[in-house]
Design an enzyme around this catalytic site. Sequence first.
Site, mmCIF file in Angstrom:
data_model
loop_
_atom_site.group_PDB
_atom_site.id
_atom_site.type_symbol
_atom_site.label_atom_id
_atom_site.label_comp_id
_atom_site.label_asym_id
_atom_site.label_seq_id
_atom_site.Cartn_x
_atom_site.Cartn_y
_atom_site.Cartn_z
ATOM 1 N N HIS A 1 -0.744 -10.858 -6.953
ATOM 2 C CA HIS A 1 -0.276 -9.713 -6.172
ATOM 3 C C HIS A 1 -0.958 -8.471 -6.733
ATOM 4 O O HIS A 1 -0.776 -8.127 -7.896
ATOM 5 C CB HIS A 1 1.245 -9.569 -6.243
ATOM 6 N N CYS A 2 -1.733 -7.806 -5.890
ATOM 7 C CA CYS A 2 -2.541 -6.677 -6.353
ATOM 8 C C CYS A 2 -1.830 -5.362 -6.043
ATOM 9 O O CYS A 2 -1.626 -5.024 -4.866
ATOM 10 C CB CYS A 2 -3.905 -6.698 -5.666
#
Length: 314
Positions: free
Chosen positions: A104-105
């Site tokens: 998850h960026c």
Amino acid sequence: VVCLVAYHIFFMLFVWSYWKTIFTLPMNPSKEFHLSYSDKESLEREPRGESQQEVLRRAAKDLPIYTRTMSGAIRYCDRCHLVKPDRCHHCSVCDKCILKMDHHCPWVNNCVGFSNYKFFLLFLAYSLLYCLFIAATDLQYFIKFWTNGLPDTQAKFHIMFLFFAAAMFSVSLSSLFGYHCWLVSKNKSTLEVFRAPIFRHRTDKNGFSLGFSKNLRQVFGDEKKYWLLPVFSSLGDGCSFPTCLVNQDPEQAATPGGLNSTSKNENHLFPAKPLRDSQSHLLTDTPSWSESTAKAEKGKVGMSNPALTMENET
């Protein structure tokens, strides 16, 4: 003029790939992986133990599931109420299961997975090229600033800031882009680097690697004209992936329910679930194991089926 055109090209590709990375919704498992209403009731009604294991085994017997938890259990998400496909993980931020989740960026406020991994790679590549281009074109003015060759105005501080910002981002982006290029070459995700996938018989950190060329095509596709454009061209459906393992899970059916197979006793190197036409050629030129070899493998492993315990993972 050439530099101005190159600048606009890099900037447009950078914005396009960044936009696609942010606004491409991560793909979720298809309906076949979700438990039916009766299976959900059975799972909630039965006490945690062998009875729940039996419910999950029955729900997953016709699915192309070849990975397990550390304890050997079927990978099940009790928040989404589904049997997890291979390489699928539950994102605690998005609160849903993401196909082939990489991470998850926070920079794009989105999960990077099967649906937008190519866009994320192009975003890193064009960001790096853009920063290198800015640093290269600003270098001559930075040298003049350093040697006091520029007029004493406020513009010279803008030049200094622009050069240092572009240079620092180039260093950080080059390391991140190089790391993800290595991941693509090995057909791994960031999560699989920290925790190798566990298959039915053993743990194999390179279980999904098919060789550099096929690993590259699995992300970017077959049409090379689309490789540098932020358009989706990855192979497969995100739910099933070919593997390099010779041991096939004896608990899984040779084909999904409702499909007839002409060679039920053939033990392939790859999962037997039919792949899309664009992905099926990844399995070409791969020899099949003979029936005698399959029997020999079964003799080594044994016909016993270890008890499975339900285990939740991210």
